[in-house]
Enzyme design. Sequence first.
Site, PDB file in Angstrom:
ATOM      1  N   ASP A 272       0.866  -1.175   0.000  1.00 27.71           N
ATOM      2  CA  ASP A 272       0.000   0.000   0.000  1.00 27.71           C
ATOM      3  C   ASP A 272       0.912   1.238   0.000  1.00 27.71           C
ATOM      4  O   ASP A 272       1.380   1.657  -1.053  1.00 27.71           O
ATOM      5  CB  ASP A 272      -0.893  -0.116   1.253  1.00 27.71           C
ATOM      6  CG  ASP A 272      -1.916   0.975   1.391  1.00 27.71           C
ATOM      7  OD1 ASP A 272      -2.052   1.786   0.466  1.00 27.71           O
ATOM      8  OD2 ASP A 272      -2.592   1.035   2.434  1.00 27.71           O
TER       9      ASP A 272
ATOM     10  N   LEU B 297       6.985  -2.931   3.388  1.00 29.77           N
ATOM     11  CA  LEU B 297       7.961  -3.637   2.547  1.00 29.77           C
ATOM     12  C   LEU B 297       9.356  -3.048   2.715  1.00 29.77           C
ATOM     13  O   LEU B 297      10.346  -3.782   2.776  1.00 29.77           O
ATOM     14  CB  LEU B 297       7.522  -3.603   1.079  1.00 29.77           C
ATOM     15  CG  LEU B 297       8.437  -4.399   0.145  1.00 29.77           C
ATOM     16  CD1 LEU B 297       8.497  -5.863   0.545  1.00 29.77           C
ATOM     17  CD2 LEU B 297       7.977  -4.272  -1.292  1.00 29.77           C
TER      18      LEU B 297
HETATM   19  P1  5GP Z   1       1.925  -0.511   3.697  1.00 31.61           P
HETATM   20  O1  5GP Z   1       2.983  -0.486   4.746  1.00 31.61           O
HETATM   21  O2  5GP Z   1       2.434  -0.801   2.311  1.00 31.61           O
HETATM   22  O3  5GP Z   1       1.095   0.738   3.733  1.00 31.61           O
HETATM   23  O4  5GP Z   1       0.898  -1.606   4.125  1.00 31.61           O
HETATM   24  C1  5GP Z   1       1.063  -2.930   3.889  1.00 31.61           C
HETATM   25  C2  5GP Z   1       0.106  -3.709   4.761  1.00 31.61           C
HETATM   26  O5  5GP Z   1      -1.117  -2.999   4.952  1.00 31.61           O
HETATM   27  C3  5GP Z   1      -0.296  -4.991   4.115  1.00 31.61           C
HETATM   28  O6  5GP Z   1       0.611  -6.020   4.410  1.00 31.61           O
HETATM   29  C4  5GP Z   1      -1.674  -5.220   4.722  1.00 31.61           C
HETATM   30  O7  5GP Z   1      -1.535  -5.852   5.960  1.00 31.61           O
HETATM   31  C5  5GP Z   1      -2.223  -3.847   4.958  1.00 31.61           C
HETATM   32  N1  5GP Z   1      -3.168  -3.394   3.921  1.00 31.61           N
HETATM   33  C6  5GP Z   1      -3.024  -2.312   3.109  1.00 31.61           C
HETATM   34  N2  5GP Z   1      -4.077  -2.169   2.291  1.00 31.61           N
HETATM   35  C7  5GP Z   1      -4.908  -3.207   2.571  1.00 31.61           C
HETATM   36  C8  5GP Z   1      -6.184  -3.622   2.047  1.00 31.61           C
HETATM   37  O8  5GP Z   1      -6.790  -3.033   1.136  1.00 31.61           O
HETATM   38  N3  5GP Z   1      -6.727  -4.738   2.613  1.00 31.61           N
HETATM   39  C9  5GP Z   1      -6.120  -5.427   3.611  1.00 31.61           C
HETATM   40  N4  5GP Z   1      -6.742  -6.490   4.077  1.00 31.61           N
HETATM   41  N5  5GP Z   1      -4.923  -5.084   4.114  1.00 31.61           N
HETATM   42  C10 5GP Z   1      -4.310  -3.970   3.595  1.00 31.61           C
END
Ligand code: 5GP
Length: 179
Positions: A103, A108
């Site tokens: 997201d 990551l």
């Molecule tokens: P980032 O650090 O890239 O913002 O978030 C990654 C994490 O956010 C993912 O591993 C997941 O756990 C959560 N996440 C982000 N968007 C979504 C979504 O649309 N649905 C779900 N279930 N989890 C999300």
Amino acid sequence: MTSTKPDVMISEAQIAQRVDELAAEISHDYADKGSLVLVGVLKGSFIFLADLSRRLTIPRTIEFIAVSSYGSGSRHSGAVRLVMDVRGNIEGRHVLIVEDIVDTGHTLKYLVGMMKSHRPASVRSCALLHKADRAEVEVDLDYIGFSIPDEWVVGYGLDYAERDRTLPYIGIVHPDDRK
Ligand code: 5GP
């Protein structure tokens, strides 16, 4: 359980086909590199990891890592926290981080740094889903299943407050249904 079934964004058949393609690509890229360690990020990647790992044609082992970056809802909480590190020795190995969804990219970025601290031979990443419009930090995502718009998605391992993880497809949870 949610009262209404989430609308379909990506069908079961589309997922299966794309996972086949990703597995073929990864198997090809690592064909001459020996064994690969797949590091699944709990909990969301467990179904994707299970399907992807079984379709690879190269030697591979499985590790898990757990982080928390969100509360039980859908808002980013900022910091990423390590809940569980890999158990096996990955020093000198080729590592592929397997994520459900990228997201903002914070999680990551943190994971790549964490993996590098174990001194692997290489670190690459694979995510089933990518919300490209939401990127806040630059991350190298080597394998992407689907680029999706900014919607909260569930199913195929992904949840909304622990619900809908085992839906066979990727569905959309509309803001009105987030109760
Ligand atoms: P980032 O650090 O890239 O913002 O978030 C990654 C994490 O956010 C993912 O591993 C997941 O756990 C959560 N996440 C982000 N968007 C979504 C979504 O649309 N649905 C779900 N279930 N989890 C999300």
